[in-house]
Design a protein around this motif. Structure first.
Motif, PDB file in Angstrom:
ATOM      1  N   GLY A 297       0.802  -1.218   0.000  1.00 29.21           N
ATOM      2  CA  GLY A 297       0.000   0.000   0.000  1.00 29.21           C
ATOM      3  C   GLY A 297       0.833   1.265   0.000  1.00 29.21           C
ATOM      4  O   GLY A 297       0.571   2.199  -0.761  1.00 29.21           O
ATOM      5  N   THR A 298       1.855   1.319   0.850  1.00 28.84           N
ATOM      6  CA  THR A 298       2.689   2.521   0.925  1.00 28.84           C
ATOM      7  C   THR A 298       3.534   2.699  -0.333  1.00 28.84           C
ATOM      8  O   THR A 298       3.785   3.833  -0.767  1.00 28.84           O
ATOM      9  CB  THR A 298       3.599   2.457   2.160  1.00 28.84           C
ATOM     10  OG1 THR A 298       4.337   1.215   2.155  1.00 28.84           O
ATOM     11  CG2 THR A 298       2.783   2.542   3.441  1.00 28.84           C
ATOM     12  N   PHE A 301       1.190   4.084  -2.910  1.00 32.49           N
ATOM     13  CA  PHE A 301       0.818   5.448  -2.530  1.00 32.49           C
ATOM     14  C   PHE A 301       1.936   6.439  -2.845  1.00 32.49           C
ATOM     15  O   PHE A 301       1.671   7.565  -3.291  1.00 32.49           O
ATOM     16  CB  PHE A 301       0.489   5.492  -1.037  1.00 32.49           C
ATOM     17  CG  PHE A 301       0.046   6.842  -0.550  1.00 32.49           C
ATOM     18  CD1 PHE A 301      -1.275   7.257  -0.706  1.00 32.49           C
ATOM     19  CD2 PHE A 301       0.935   7.714   0.064  1.00 32.49           C
ATOM     20  CE1 PHE A 301      -1.693   8.505  -0.267  1.00 32.49           C
ATOM     21  CE2 PHE A 301       0.529   8.954   0.507  1.00 32.49           C
ATOM     22  CZ  PHE A 301      -0.787   9.352   0.340  1.00 32.49           C
ATOM     23  N   TRP A 307      -4.573  10.253  -7.786  1.00 29.22           N
ATOM     24  CA  TRP A 307      -4.986  10.169  -6.389  1.00 29.22           C
ATOM     25  C   TRP A 307      -5.789   8.912  -6.104  1.00 29.22           C
ATOM     26  O   TRP A 307      -5.625   8.310  -5.035  1.00 29.22           O
ATOM     27  CB  TRP A 307      -5.822  11.398  -6.020  1.00 29.22           C
ATOM     28  CG  TRP A 307      -7.152  11.492  -6.721  1.00 29.22           C
ATOM     29  CD1 TRP A 307      -7.434  12.106  -7.900  1.00 29.22           C
ATOM     30  CD2 TRP A 307      -8.384  10.909  -6.266  1.00 29.22           C
ATOM     31  NE1 TRP A 307      -8.746  11.951  -8.225  1.00 29.22           N
ATOM     32  CE2 TRP A 307      -9.362  11.226  -7.233  1.00 29.22           C
ATOM     33  CE3 TRP A 307      -8.750  10.157  -5.153  1.00 29.22           C
ATOM     34  CZ2 TRP A 307     -10.686  10.809  -7.102  1.00 29.22           C
ATOM     35  CZ3 TRP A 307     -10.054   9.746  -5.023  1.00 29.22           C
ATOM     36  CH2 TRP A 307     -11.018  10.072  -5.990  1.00 29.22           C
ATOM     37  N   TYR A 308      -6.622   8.475  -7.048  1.00 31.04           N
ATOM     38  CA  TYR A 308      -7.452   7.297  -6.790  1.00 31.04           C
ATOM     39  C   TYR A 308      -6.617   6.030  -6.720  1.00 31.04           C
ATOM     40  O   TYR A 308      -6.913   5.106  -5.951  1.00 31.04           O
ATOM     41  CB  TYR A 308      -8.553   7.161  -7.851  1.00 31.04           C
ATOM     42  CG  TYR A 308      -8.070   7.174  -9.273  1.00 31.04           C
ATOM     43  CD1 TYR A 308      -7.659   6.015  -9.906  1.00 31.04           C
ATOM     44  CD2 TYR A 308      -8.040   8.368  -9.998  1.00 31.04           C
ATOM     45  CE1 TYR A 308      -7.216   6.019 -11.212  1.00 31.04           C
ATOM     46  CE2 TYR A 308      -7.592   8.389 -11.311  1.00 31.04           C
ATOM     47  CZ  TYR A 308      -7.182   7.215 -11.911  1.00 31.04           C
ATOM     48  OH  TYR A 308      -6.742   7.235 -13.205  1.00 31.04           O
ATOM     49  N   ARG A 310      -3.449   5.949  -5.735  1.00 32.72           N
ATOM     50  CA  ARG A 310      -2.684   6.034  -4.490  1.00 32.72           C
ATOM     51  C   ARG A 310      -3.513   5.565  -3.310  1.00 32.72           C
ATOM     52  O   ARG A 310      -3.052   4.750  -2.493  1.00 32.72           O
ATOM     53  CB  ARG A 310      -2.217   7.464  -4.260  1.00 32.72           C
ATOM     54  CG  ARG A 310      -1.305   8.006  -5.348  1.00 32.72           C
ATOM     55  CD  ARG A 310      -0.941   9.442  -5.081  1.00 32.72           C
ATOM     56  NE  ARG A 310      -0.117   9.584  -3.892  1.00 32.72           N
ATOM     57  CZ  ARG A 310       0.207  10.755  -3.341  1.00 32.72           C
ATOM     58  NH1 ARG A 310      -0.260  11.875  -3.878  1.00 32.72           N
ATOM     59  NH2 ARG A 310       0.965  10.798  -2.281  1.00 32.72           N
ATOM     60  N   TYR A 311      -4.742   6.027  -3.214  1.00 31.55           N
ATOM     61  CA  TYR A 311      -5.574   5.636  -2.084  1.00 31.55           C
ATOM     62  C   TYR A 311      -6.100   4.216  -2.227  1.00 31.55           C
ATOM     63  O   TYR A 311      -6.468   3.591  -1.225  1.00 31.55           O
ATOM     64  CB  TYR A 311      -6.722   6.627  -1.918  1.00 31.55           C
ATOM     65  CG  TYR A 311      -6.251   7.956  -1.377  1.00 31.55           C
ATOM     66  CD1 TYR A 311      -5.930   8.096  -0.034  1.00 31.55           C
ATOM     67  CD2 TYR A 311      -6.094   9.059  -2.207  1.00 31.55           C
ATOM     68  CE1 TYR A 311      -5.469   9.302   0.470  1.00 31.55           C
ATOM     69  CE2 TYR A 311      -5.637  10.275  -1.711  1.00 31.55           C
ATOM     70  CZ  TYR A 311      -5.326  10.387  -0.375  1.00 31.55           C
ATOM     71  OH  TYR A 311      -4.871  11.585   0.118  1.00 31.55           O
ATOM     72  N   LEU A 314      -3.612   2.133  -0.282  1.00 32.91           N
ATOM     73  CA  LEU A 314      -3.848   2.169   1.161  1.00 32.91           C
ATOM     74  C   LEU A 314      -5.106   1.392   1.531  1.00 32.91           C
ATOM     75  O   LEU A 314      -5.157   0.742   2.590  1.00 32.91           O
ATOM     76  CB  LEU A 314      -3.964   3.620   1.641  1.00 32.91           C
ATOM     77  CG  LEU A 314      -2.704   4.479   1.506  1.00 32.91           C
ATOM     78  CD1 LEU A 314      -2.966   5.875   2.050  1.00 32.91           C
ATOM     79  CD2 LEU A 314      -1.531   3.832   2.238  1.00 32.91           C
ATOM     80  N   LEU A 315      -6.123   1.444   0.665  1.00 36.65           N
ATOM     81  CA  LEU A 315      -7.351   0.694   0.922  1.00 36.65           C
ATOM     82  C   LEU A 315      -7.067  -0.804   0.949  1.00 36.65           C
ATOM     83  O   LEU A 315      -7.648  -1.534   1.769  1.00 36.65           O
ATOM     84  CB  LEU A 315      -8.397   1.016  -0.149  1.00 36.65           C
ATOM     85  CG  LEU A 315      -9.746   0.287  -0.023  1.00 36.65           C
ATOM     86  CD1 LEU A 315     -10.433   0.653   1.282  1.00 36.65           C
ATOM     87  CD2 LEU A 315     -10.645   0.608  -1.223  1.00 36.65           C
TER      88      LEU A 315
END
Length: 373
Positions: A297-298, A301, A307-308, A310-311, A314-315
């Motif tokens: 995730g990181t 990111f 942006w979508y 990247r998140y 994390l999701l």
């Protein structure tokens, strides 16, 4: 068997995607030209160690094949890591199950460690395993449980997909660092889990109230869903302070899976889930499922510009965290331990560069030049 076509498709796609040379975030990464300059080479440990020169093998058919499909090299690396790891797990499982007395002793010690961890979590306090389990399963949506269970079971496929994504999108130096981090975290995690046995929540005695949705993803044969598969047993060799009569697990739609009350394993196994020869019921610390997913995730990111996307990385980490806790595979403290292992491996990943000469010797014996991209 699903991994074979999956890896084959990824090999073709990534090879076509990286065909030729291209620039990734300002770093020039040629694929087909033999030994090439990379900005991080002067600082690399393996560049200073003696190793054979395989450039004279550049025109051999094996060298040309790896230059055409360089992702094959990555697949070979993964198999060299994955199968010895699974073999060690099989040997460890055979050792534990080889003697009934040894199995009971190890599992009781692991259960004591699990209780110590749970008590420590209550003091912090972060002991939310039961709350998360009951909240997820009380939602009443079976597909939620199924999705979370298969998120856990298909974790390896997710890691392979991530490595394929990183292979085609990350800088060469960053991708290699992530790959070494994953390998080193598996080594560190195996040492810790072998030294400190710990029972995961789903294998704790049912008196503690934990559920085992992974073990009952499919109904047991000749057992209707909604009723216990066996009558409660009396614990005869359990030193823990638990009730003499073990009550049926609540809610009753999940089957009891208790290795202490049933030490010889006479409960019916679920095809493909329980009865796995590499399954170890005492390796809840650390949680490499969450640790590696946090690295995934990181990394996404910090590398993506959208942006979508990247998140979304994390999701994925949050979904894996919810999965390992809701299905009772890991303790919350084990997730912290898994994070610590991955962070340690991230800063110590260069240790694996000392094995680079052995890699070059292996390619020398195979009369092959390793592709540089």
């Amino acid at each position: 068997m699903i991994a074979i076509p999956f890896i084959a498709v990824i090999t073709i796609v990534t090879s076509r995607h990286r065909n030729g040379s291209r620039v990734i975030s300002g770093e020039y990464t040629p694929l087909v030209h033999g030994v090439s300059y990379s900005p991080d080479w002067p600082d690399r440990i393996d560049h200073c160690l003696p190793h054979p020169d395989n450039t004279e093998r550049r025109n051999n058919w094996t060298s040309r094949l790896l230059r055409k499909f360089p992702f094959i090299t990555e697949v070979i690396y993964w198999n060299m890591i994955y199968w010895p790891y699974q073999a060690l797990r099989t040997l460890a499982s055979a050792y534990i199950n080889g003697s009934l007395a040894r199995k009971i002793e190890i599992e009781q010690a692991a259960e004591q460690h699990a209780l110590s961890i749970w008590q420590f979590e209550e003091k912090i306090p972060i002991a939310y395993e039961l709350l998360i389990q009951t909240t997820v399963h009380d939602v009443g949506l079976p597909w939620v449980t199924i999705v979370l269970c298969y998120t856990y079971l298909l974790h390896t496929v997710g890691i392979v997909a991530f490595l394929a994504y990183g292979y085609t999108n990350f800088r060469h130096s960053k991708y290699c660092r992530i790959r070494r981090t994953l390998v080193l975290s598996v080594i560190f995690g195996s040492i810790i889990s072998s030294s400190y046995h710990c029972t995961p929540p789903r294998y704790m005695p049912p008196a503690y109230g934990f559920l085992d949705p992974l073990g009952t993803l499919n109904p047991l044969p000749d057992s209707p869903v909604g009723s216990p598969t066996k009558k409660p047993k009396t614990l005869t060799k359990d030193p823990l302070t638990v009730p003499t009569e073990v009550p049926a697990m609540q809610p009753p739609k999940f089957a009891v899976n208790d290795p202490i009350a049933d030490p010889i394993g006479d409960l019916p196994d679920l095809p493909g889930l329980s009865g796995n020869s590499t399954e170890l019921r005492v390796t809840a610390i650390p949680s490499l499922h969450f640790g590696s997913s946090l690295l995934v995730g990181t990394s996404v990111f910090n590398s993506e510009t959208h942006w979508y996307t990247r998140y979304l990385g994390l999701l994925y980490s949050l979904v894996v965290l919810l999965s390992v806790i809701s299905n009772g595979s890991d303790w919350i403290l084990g997730c912290f331990a898994g994070t610590g292992v991955v962070v340690t491996a991230w800063f110590a990943n260069r240790l694996l560069l000392f094995f680079r000469p052995l890699e070059e010797i292996l390619f020398h014996l195979l009369r092959t030049e390793k592709p540089v991209w």
